[in-house]
Design a protein around this motif. Structure first.
Motif, PDB file in Angstrom:
ATOM      1  N   VAL A  38       0.762  -1.148  -0.092  1.00 55.46           N
ATOM      2  CA  VAL A  38      -0.267  -0.003   0.161  1.00 55.46           C
ATOM      3  C   VAL A  38       0.743   1.352   0.058  1.00 55.46           C
ATOM      4  CG1 VAL A  38      -1.599   1.400   1.245  1.00 55.46           C
ATOM      5  CG2 VAL A  38      -1.935  -1.172   0.971  1.00 55.46           C
ATOM      6  N   LEU A 184      -1.861  -2.415   9.016  1.00 55.33           N
ATOM      7  CA  LEU A 184      -1.592  -2.983   7.589  1.00 55.33           C
ATOM      8  C   LEU A 184      -0.544  -3.994   7.579  1.00 55.33           C
ATOM      9  CD1 LEU A 184      -1.960   0.418   5.344  1.00 55.33           C
ATOM     10  CD2 LEU A 184      -3.476  -1.653   5.220  1.00 55.33           C
ATOM     11  N   LYS A 185       0.398  -3.443   8.339  1.00 57.86           N
ATOM     12  CA  LYS A 185       1.545  -4.588   8.734  1.00 57.86           C
ATOM     13  C   LYS A 185       1.023  -5.756   9.204  1.00 57.86           C
ATOM     14  CE  LYS A 185       5.165  -1.226   9.369  1.00 57.86           C
ATOM     15  NZ  LYS A 185       5.990  -0.480  10.318  1.00 57.86           N
ATOM     16  N   VAL A 189       0.707  -6.550   4.627  1.00 57.14           N
ATOM     17  CA  VAL A 189       0.973  -5.774   3.696  1.00 57.14           C
ATOM     18  C   VAL A 189       2.115  -4.536   3.979  1.00 57.14           C
ATOM     19  CG1 VAL A 189      -1.305  -6.126   2.373  1.00 57.14           C
ATOM     20  CG2 VAL A 189      -0.504  -3.981   3.858  1.00 57.14           C
ATOM     21  N   VAL A 191       4.161  -1.178   3.604  1.00 54.35           N
ATOM     22  CA  VAL A 191       3.629   0.333   3.408  1.00 54.35           C
ATOM     23  C   VAL A 191       4.817   1.129   2.912  1.00 54.35           C
ATOM     24  CG1 VAL A 191       2.645   2.101   4.673  1.00 54.35           C
ATOM     25  CG2 VAL A 191       2.136  -0.033   5.375  1.00 54.35           C
ATOM     26  N   VAL A 282      -9.085   2.305   5.193  1.00 56.53           N
ATOM     27  CA  VAL A 282      -8.090   1.684   4.303  1.00 56.53           C
ATOM     28  C   VAL A 282      -7.954   0.271   4.849  1.00 56.53           C
ATOM     29  CG1 VAL A 282      -5.931   1.510   3.423  1.00 56.53           C
ATOM     30  CG2 VAL A 282      -6.774   3.977   3.581  1.00 56.53           C
ATOM     31  N   VAL A 283      -7.830   0.017   5.989  1.00 53.37           N
ATOM     32  CA  VAL A 283      -7.636  -1.317   6.610  1.00 53.37           C
ATOM     33  C   VAL A 283      -8.942  -2.052   6.582  1.00 53.37           C
ATOM     34  CG1 VAL A 283      -6.878  -2.546   8.718  1.00 53.37           C
ATOM     35  CG2 VAL A 283      -6.045  -0.226   8.339  1.00 53.37           C
ATOM     36  N   LEU A 286      -9.873  -3.471   3.077  1.00 56.50           N
ATOM     37  CA  LEU A 286      -9.035  -4.528   2.935  1.00 56.50           C
ATOM     38  C   LEU A 286      -9.693  -5.804   3.610  1.00 56.50           C
ATOM     39  CD1 LEU A 286      -5.478  -3.640   2.798  1.00 56.50           C
ATOM     40  CD2 LEU A 286      -7.103  -3.548   0.875  1.00 56.50           C
ATOM     41  N   GLN A 287     -10.002  -5.628   4.844  1.00 55.03           N
ATOM     42  CA  GLN A 287     -10.645  -6.570   5.781  1.00 55.03           C
ATOM     43  C   GLN A 287     -11.997  -7.222   4.857  1.00 55.03           C
ATOM     44  OE1 GLN A 287     -10.786  -4.737   9.170  1.00 55.03           O
ATOM     45  NE2 GLN A 287      -9.111  -5.744  10.141  1.00 55.03           N
TER      46      GLN A 287
END
Ligand code: ADP
Ligand code: MG
Length: 347
Positions: A38, A184-185, A189, A191, A282-283, A286-287
């Motif tokens: 991302v 995100l980590k 993913v 960053v 954003v997270v 993705l979820q």
């Protein structure tokens, strides 16, 4: 079998809409599952995009007073729409300065501004701009980098052939930026932060929220190229941005995610739009994508399962057509029912 995929996608997209995550097409849900990187724009995306002046400093060897530097800067920025320009105009107004209009105005994207005023050029912008105009900066480097290491963006101000001084501007981070990066980590993913700002400022801001990989000094036209390079390394890339200068990168990315408070161009280009202007979405998007793809796989499994059990039995003539019809309807119901369970996923 035929409804296994669309049923889950419909529920997933609807669920997103309820949470303020507008998904422009099912393909983005599918790509989100394979996502590896991302990329975030800095100004306006990770930071609030409302910078404030933190220091006005005369250049080494310059006699200019603070007010003179600020006034020159304000004359130049009066016609600019850049967030950095706003910060300067705001400070000049607070100081009670009267800002005369410039005679000519030229915005130099990713670098700064040049205006003509009373027969002289006033320049304001980054090192790249000043170097291109022939100013020697070696002697000034200590002061500039000192300000940058504290997370300031430093603008250099010149009038005619004299470098007057520097204006340092800092932007506040969005509240949950660090939490988002961490989230995100956690889902595996990578960053990256992408910015037109200089390396040192970008590193300072990146470090404060846990982004280690920074691509700085990127001209607006080159943002898309950076995305392309990541894709050429075999990565599936999402780009999160807000500005007009992010639009080409949003289009190039496998998933362009536009911030709702951003420019219209960014929103038109994005495949996913975050209406609520909350980075945490954003997270969440993705979820949601991952949950939706899991549903599709479950649906396909069960639909195949019914068919591969039912068809052989029917072929041997062991299945009463009435029972077969009921089983058919039941399999459709189970797929729809299983998809509807997606509504229970928390986003
Ligand atoms: P970002 O990618 O962070 O949104 P930009 O590409 O718009 O940033 O700008 C990159 C750099 O160019 C800024 O950090 C600043 O140093 C300089 N710059 C751009 N526009 C202006 C302006 N109007 N006044 C002063 N400096 C500017
Ligand atoms: Mg931006």
């Amino acid at each position: 079998l035929g409804i296994a995929t669309p049923a889950a996608l419909m529920v997933g997209v609807g669920k997103g809409a309820e949470a303020g995550i507008l998904i422009r097409g099912a393909e983005y849900l599918e790509r989100a599952e394979k996502l590896s990187v991302v990329v975030f724009d800095k100004t306006g995306t990770i930071t609030k995009g409302e910078p404030e002046v933190t220091a006005v400093v005369p250049a080494d060897g310059s006699q200019a007073a603070e007010a003179e530097i600020l006034l020159a800067a304000a004359i130049a920025e009066k016609g600019s729409e850049h967030p950095l320009a706003e910060a300067i105009i705001k400070r000049a107004a607070m100081t009670g300065l009267d800002i005369p209009a410039a005679d000519s105005f030229e915005a130099i994207p990713g670098q700064g501004v040049r205006v003509g005023h009373q027969g002289e050029d006033i320049l304001i912008g980054n090192r790249r701009l000043m170097q291109a105009k022939g100013f020697a900066l070696a002697q000034q480097e200590t002061v500039i980098s000192g300000l940058e290491e504290k997370g300031n963006t430093v603008m250099l101000v010149a009038k005619g052939t004299t470098l007057l001084g520097f204006i340092a501007v800092a932007d506040t981070l969005k509240e949950n930026a660090a939490e988002v990066i961490n989230g995100l980590k956690n889902i595996g993913v990578e960053v990256v932060m992408l910015t037109g700002d200089n390396e040192r400022t970008a590193q300072a801001i990146g470090a404060s929220i846990g982004i280690g990989r920074i691509v700085a000094n990127v001209l607006p036209g080159d943002k898309a190229k950076v995305i392309k390079e990541l894709q050429d390394q075999g990565k599936v890339v999402a780009m999160v941005g807000d500005g007009i200068n992010d639009a080409p990168a949003l289009a190039q990315a496998d998933i362009g995610i536009a911030i709702g408070s951003g420019s219209d161009v960014a929103k038109e280009t994005g495949g996913i739009i975050l209406v609520r202007d909350n980075l945490m979405d954003v997270v969440k998007s993705l979820q949601l994508s991952r949950a939706t793809m899991r549903k599709i796989k479950q649906n396909l499994f069960w639909a195949f399962f019914y068919n591969s059990v039912g068809i052989p039995i029917a072929a041997f003539g062991l299945l009463n057509p009435i029972v077969a019809a009921a089983a058919m309807a039941l399999s459709s119901l189970s797929v729809v029912g299983n998809s509807a369970l997606l509504k229970r996923v928390k986003v």
